[in-house]
Design a protein around this motif. Sequence first.
Motif, PDB file in Angstrom:
ATOM      1  N   GLU A   1       7.409 -15.462  41.995  1.00  0.00           N
ATOM      2  CA  GLU A   1       6.224 -15.986  41.327  1.00  0.00           C
ATOM      3  C   GLU A   1       5.402 -14.865  40.701  1.00  0.00           C
ATOM      4  O   GLU A   1       4.833 -15.038  39.623  1.00  0.00           O
ATOM      5  N   MET A   2       5.345 -13.719  41.364  1.00  0.00           N
ATOM      6  CA  MET A   2       4.605 -12.584  40.801  1.00  0.00           C
ATOM      7  C   MET A   2       5.221 -12.134  39.480  1.00  0.00           C
ATOM      8  O   MET A   2       4.508 -11.887  38.504  1.00  0.00           O
ATOM      9  N   VAL A   3       6.535 -12.039  39.446  1.00  0.00           N
ATOM     10  CA  VAL A   3       7.228 -11.648  38.213  1.00  0.00           C
ATOM     11  C   VAL A   3       6.970 -12.681  37.117  1.00  0.00           C
ATOM     12  O   VAL A   3       6.668 -12.330  35.972  1.00  0.00           O
ATOM     13  N   ARG A   4       7.061 -13.945  37.467  1.00  0.00           N
ATOM     14  CA  ARG A   4       6.839 -15.014  36.482  1.00  0.00           C
ATOM     15  C   ARG A   4       5.427 -14.933  35.893  1.00  0.00           C
ATOM     16  O   ARG A   4       5.239 -14.990  34.677  1.00  0.00           O
ATOM     17  N   ILE A   5       4.427 -14.779  36.749  1.00  0.00           N
ATOM     18  CA  ILE A   5       3.038 -14.732  36.291  1.00  0.00           C
ATOM     19  C   ILE A   5       2.779 -13.462  35.487  1.00  0.00           C
ATOM     20  O   ILE A   5       2.142 -13.500  34.431  1.00  0.00           O
ATOM     21  N   TRP A   6       3.268 -12.322  35.977  1.00  0.00           N
ATOM     22  CA  TRP A   6       3.101 -11.059  35.244  1.00  0.00           C
ATOM     23  C   TRP A   6       3.698 -11.188  33.838  1.00  0.00           C
ATOM     24  O   TRP A   6       3.079 -10.800  32.848  1.00  0.00           O
ATOM     25  N   ASN A   7       4.893 -11.764  33.775  1.00  0.00           N
ATOM     26  CA  ASN A   7       5.573 -11.906  32.483  1.00  0.00           C
ATOM     27  C   ASN A   7       4.820 -12.834  31.526  1.00  0.00           C
ATOM     28  O   ASN A   7       4.883 -12.642  30.309  1.00  0.00           O
ATOM     29  N   GLN A   8       4.116 -13.830  32.046  1.00  0.00           N
ATOM     30  CA  GLN A   8       3.300 -14.682  31.177  1.00  0.00           C
ATOM     31  C   GLN A   8       2.287 -13.828  30.403  1.00  0.00           C
ATOM     32  O   GLN A   8       2.118 -14.004  29.198  1.00  0.00           O
ATOM     33  N   VAL A   9       1.639 -12.905  31.105  1.00  0.00           N
ATOM     34  CA  VAL A   9       0.623 -12.072  30.456  1.00  0.00           C
ATOM     35  C   VAL A   9       1.282 -11.101  29.475  1.00  0.00           C
ATOM     36  O   VAL A   9       0.783 -10.890  28.370  1.00  0.00           O
ATOM     37  N   VAL A  10       2.411 -10.533  29.867  1.00  0.00           N
ATOM     38  CA  VAL A  10       3.137  -9.640  28.957  1.00  0.00           C
ATOM     39  C   VAL A  10       3.549 -10.411  27.700  1.00  0.00           C
ATOM     40  O   VAL A  10       3.367  -9.927  26.576  1.00  0.00           O
ATOM     41  N   GLU A  11       4.087 -11.608  27.874  1.00  0.00           N
ATOM     42  CA  GLU A  11       4.539 -12.413  26.734  1.00  0.00           C
ATOM     43  C   GLU A  11       3.376 -12.849  25.843  1.00  0.00           C
ATOM     44  O   GLU A  11       3.524 -12.914  24.618  1.00  0.00           O
ATOM     45  N   ASP A  12       2.201 -13.114  26.435  1.00  0.00           N
ATOM     46  CA  ASP A  12       1.026 -13.453  25.626  1.00  0.00           C
ATOM     47  C   ASP A  12       0.699 -12.301  24.675  1.00  0.00           C
ATOM     48  O   ASP A  12       0.274 -12.536  23.543  1.00  0.00           O
ATOM     49  N   GLY A  13       0.876 -11.077  25.148  1.00  0.00           N
ATOM     50  CA  GLY A  13       0.695  -9.899  24.299  1.00  0.00           C
ATOM     51  C   GLY A  13      -0.736  -9.569  23.927  1.00  0.00           C
ATOM     52  O   GLY A  13      -0.965  -8.810  22.992  1.00  0.00           O
ATOM     53  N   THR A  14      -1.704 -10.094  24.674  1.00  0.00           N
ATOM     54  CA  THR A  14      -3.096  -9.880  24.300  1.00  0.00           C
ATOM     55  C   THR A  14      -3.929  -9.160  25.361  1.00  0.00           C
ATOM     56  O   THR A  14      -5.135  -9.009  25.184  1.00  0.00           O
ATOM     57  N   ALA A  15      -3.297  -8.717  26.446  1.00  0.00           N
ATOM     58  CA  ALA A  15      -4.067  -8.074  27.511  1.00  0.00           C
ATOM     59  C   ALA A  15      -3.365  -6.858  28.115  1.00  0.00           C
ATOM     60  O   ALA A  15      -4.008  -5.844  28.352  1.00  0.00           O
ATOM     61  N   PHE A  16      -2.084  -6.956  28.408  1.00  0.00           N
ATOM     62  CA  PHE A  16      -1.354  -5.837  29.023  1.00  0.00           C
ATOM     63  C   PHE A  16      -0.698  -4.990  27.940  1.00  0.00           C
ATOM     64  O   PHE A  16      -0.192  -5.536  26.952  1.00  0.00           O
ATOM     65  N   PRO A  17      -0.624  -3.680  28.133  1.00  0.00           N
ATOM     66  CA  PRO A  17       0.056  -2.839  27.147  1.00  0.00           C
ATOM     67  C   PRO A  17       1.580  -2.966  27.195  1.00  0.00           C
ATOM     68  O   PRO A  17       2.255  -2.660  26.215  1.00  0.00           O
ATOM     69  N   GLN A  18       2.128  -3.429  28.312  1.00  0.00           N
ATOM     70  CA  GLN A  18       3.577  -3.538  28.441  1.00  0.00           C
ATOM     71  C   GLN A  18       4.138  -4.530  27.433  1.00  0.00           C
ATOM     72  O   GLN A  18       3.509  -5.543  27.135  1.00  0.00           O
ATOM     73  N   GLU A  19       5.342  -4.227  26.956  1.00  0.00           N
ATOM     74  CA  GLU A  19       6.035  -5.139  26.047  1.00  0.00           C
ATOM     75  C   GLU A  19       7.317  -5.681  26.663  1.00  0.00           C
ATOM     76  O   GLU A  19       7.865  -6.670  26.171  1.00  0.00           O
ATOM     77  N   GLU A  20       7.802  -5.044  27.710  1.00  0.00           N
ATOM     78  CA  GLU A  20       9.029  -5.476  28.373  1.00  0.00           C
ATOM     79  C   GLU A  20       8.692  -6.316  29.594  1.00  0.00           C
ATOM     80  O   GLU A  20       7.870  -5.928  30.427  1.00  0.00           O
ATOM     81  N   CYS A  21       9.345  -7.460  29.712  1.00  0.00           N
ATOM     82  CA  CYS A  21       9.165  -8.308  30.882  1.00  0.00           C
ATOM     83  C   CYS A  21       9.900  -7.714  32.077  1.00  0.00           C
ATOM     84  O   CYS A  21      10.855  -6.950  31.930  1.00  0.00           O
ATOM     85  N   LEU A  22       9.437  -8.085  33.242  1.00  0.00           N
ATOM     86  CA  LEU A  22      10.078  -7.684  34.485  1.00  0.00           C
ATOM     87  C   LEU A  22      11.185  -8.678  34.833  1.00  0.00           C
ATOM     88  O   LEU A  22      11.116  -9.847  34.452  1.00  0.00           O
ATOM     89  N   ASN A  23      12.177  -8.221  35.578  1.00  0.00           N
ATOM     90  CA  ASN A  23      13.144  -9.116  36.205  1.00  0.00           C
ATOM     91  C   ASN A  23      12.993  -8.926  37.711  1.00  0.00           C
ATOM     92  O   ASN A  23      12.115  -8.191  38.162  1.00  0.00           O
ATOM     93  N   GLN A  24      13.817  -9.557  38.492  1.00  0.00           N
ATOM     94  CA  GLN A  24      13.658  -9.462  39.946  1.00  0.00           C
ATOM     95  C   GLN A  24      13.797  -8.024  40.440  1.00  0.00           C
ATOM     96  O   GLN A  24      13.054  -7.597  41.328  1.00  0.00           O
ATOM     97  N   ILE A  25      14.709  -7.261  39.862  1.00  0.00           N
ATOM     98  CA  ILE A  25      14.916  -5.875  40.307  1.00  0.00           C
ATOM     99  C   ILE A  25      13.768  -4.986  39.850  1.00  0.00           C
ATOM    100  O   ILE A  25      13.152  -4.282  40.663  1.00  0.00           O
ATOM    101  N   THR A  26      13.459  -5.004  38.559  1.00  0.00           N
ATOM    102  CA  THR A  26      12.377  -4.146  38.061  1.00  0.00           C
ATOM    103  C   THR A  26      11.030  -4.590  38.624  1.00  0.00           C
ATOM    104  O   THR A  26      10.158  -3.759  38.877  1.00  0.00           O
ATOM    105  N   GLY A  27      10.864  -5.892  38.832  1.00  0.00           N
ATOM    106  CA  GLY A  27       9.626  -6.399  39.420  1.00  0.00           C
ATOM    107  C   GLY A  27       9.445  -5.921  40.847  1.00  0.00           C
ATOM    108  O   GLY A  27       8.354  -5.487  41.232  1.00  0.00           O
ATOM    109  N   SER A  28      10.502  -5.981  41.630  1.00  0.00           N
ATOM    110  CA  SER A  28      10.439  -5.510  43.010  1.00  0.00           C
ATOM    111  C   SER A  28      10.070  -4.033  43.059  1.00  0.00           C
ATOM    112  O   SER A  28       9.211  -3.616  43.834  1.00  0.00           O
TER     113      SER A  28
END
Length: 161
Positions: free
Chosen positions: A15-42
């Motif tokens: 759920e943390m990865v899913r929620i984090w990726n929502q903000v990354v995908e929105d592209g209006t708050a976090f500087p990151q452009e790459e979404c996390l997966n289970q491995i990178t998220g962990s």
Amino acid sequence: MDVQIRKYEPGDLGEMVRIWNQVVEDGTAFPQEECLNQITGSEFFASQTYCAVSIISDRVCGLYILHPNNEGRCGHICNASFAVDRGFRGQHIGEKLVHDCLEQGKVHGFGILQFNAVVAGNIHARHLYERLGFVQLGVIPRGFRMPDGHYEDICPYYHEL
């Protein structure tokens, strides 16, 4: 609505990865452009000084990460990022996360919480931070590239812990 904030557990990672990726995908708050997966998220969440989740009815609905903003002589300054599930935004969950983060910053020995890059157009976050006593340090013109390619100003903030 009963919102509980607690330290994250391995079972929260999906759920943390899913929620984090929502903000990354929105592209209006976090500087990151790459979404996390289970491995990178962990790996990402495990590398933080502290991570917490907000829980409503046994469901993760938001999170924050807390880590040093710098090192050495500036190591007493921490930084944090907050993410709330799209379906739970507007319910003051972010405020509860920020309050907890301020406390955890103290617990972990930091003296200042600094946000380096709050997008000027993120008025909900800016109003929340200012209401909680954060001080804006200035404006960095054109510091954030929006999804459509235009640039918006960013506003650094700080709060003494």
